[in-house]
Scaffold this active site. Sequence first.
Site, mmCIF file in Angstrom:
data_model
loop_
_atom_site.group_PDB
_atom_site.id
_atom_site.type_symbol
_atom_site.label_atom_id
_atom_site.label_comp_id
_atom_site.label_asym_id
_atom_site.label_seq_id
_atom_site.Cartn_x
_atom_site.Cartn_y
_atom_site.Cartn_z
ATOM 1 N N TYR A 23 0.845 -1.208 0.000
ATOM 2 C CA TYR A 23 0.000 0.000 0.000
ATOM 3 C C TYR A 23 0.880 1.257 0.000
ATOM 4 O O TYR A 23 0.681 2.172 -0.817
ATOM 5 C CB TYR A 23 -0.904 -0.058 1.229
ATOM 6 C CG TYR A 23 -1.733 1.160 1.522
ATOM 7 C CD1 TYR A 23 -2.966 1.334 0.922
ATOM 8 C CD2 TYR A 23 -1.291 2.113 2.438
ATOM 9 C CE1 TYR A 23 -3.752 2.447 1.220
ATOM 10 C CE2 TYR A 23 -2.065 3.218 2.739
ATOM 11 C CZ TYR A 23 -3.293 3.383 2.128
ATOM 12 O OH TYR A 23 -4.063 4.479 2.425
ATOM 13 N N ASP A 47 -11.198 8.059 6.767
ATOM 14 C CA ASP A 47 -9.962 8.841 6.720
ATOM 15 C C ASP A 47 -10.320 10.310 6.626
ATOM 16 O O ASP A 47 -10.680 10.774 5.553
ATOM 17 C CB ASP A 47 -9.119 8.392 5.533
ATOM 18 C CG ASP A 47 -7.770 9.107 5.470
ATOM 19 O OD1 ASP A 47 -7.501 9.971 6.322
ATOM 20 O OD2 ASP A 47 -6.989 8.776 4.561
ATOM 21 N N ASP A 110 -2.461 4.241 10.642
ATOM 22 C CA ASP A 110 -3.521 3.491 9.959
ATOM 23 C C ASP A 110 -3.767 2.165 10.675
ATOM 24 O O ASP A 110 -2.820 1.448 11.011
ATOM 25 C CB ASP A 110 -3.109 3.140 8.523
ATOM 26 C CG ASP A 110 -3.441 4.245 7.523
ATOM 27 O OD1 ASP A 110 -3.894 5.322 7.937
ATOM 28 O OD2 ASP A 110 -3.227 4.011 6.313
#
Lengths: 138, 138
Positions: A23, A47, A110
């Site tokens: 990612y 997000d 994250d």
Amino acid sequence: MQLQRTQTDLVADADKKAAMQAYIDGLNNGDLEAVVALFAEDARIEDPVGSTQIIEGRQAIRAFYQQSISMDLKLRLVAPIRGSHGNEAAMAFEVEIHGMQPATVIRVIDIMTFNADGSIRTMQAYWSPEDALPLQKS
Amino acid sequence: MQLQRTQTDLVADADKKAAMQAYIDGLNNGDLEAVVALFAEDARIEDPVGSTQIIEGRQAIRAFYQQSISMDLKLRLVAPIRGSHGNEAAMAFEVEIHGMQPATVIRVIDIMTFNADGSIRTMQAYWSPEDALPLQKS
């Protein structure tokens, strides 16, 4: 029939971490399809966490990362990715956004959860307005 | 009556981060009561995420951290604490456990959620068995 997590549902720690590294790499390379392919069809993105904006499904996710990549991002892990004892993993990074005026760096953590096939089911990005700073040119 | 988050329910970014720093400091100082006082009466801990063990309520939380502190912990943030746009925050750290044989370091990311009064409502600790390593003596 009872739904229960079995050992075979568990995604290996190394596989979760490899997906999260892919990612990072995909965003750094501006490779939209590589990034989108990591997500499940019905994946869900929050997000930042605590905002009202939820991005759901491949089409919306593609649009989200197309916009992101157009901002000329540079992501850098600040510590090794952490796993969990289930299908979750976590990473702390900084993202430089060179396409903003002024160029900005955001400190982010994250959390991702994974499906049994290794695809990303959810991504949640923790950052506050105070975690976004003007980028210091070196 | 509908329950809805209002601006006045929001805990300030600085207050969340100060609570998480106090958590780190309390554990490093072996100050059990300082750590426990950060949590709401009905707080909930999942450590590690993905395990079946859930610690719920002040009494269980006190027992959990009493055990933790007896293991002679040393926590070190590896990056600034991240906030969110809601009542959540996140931090990446390493915890040295000197009371283990052999002494061990675990790479962890904690997610905490907060009540409107600034108390910790939930703590989730992300780490896998692969994130626990023998401590290198310097």
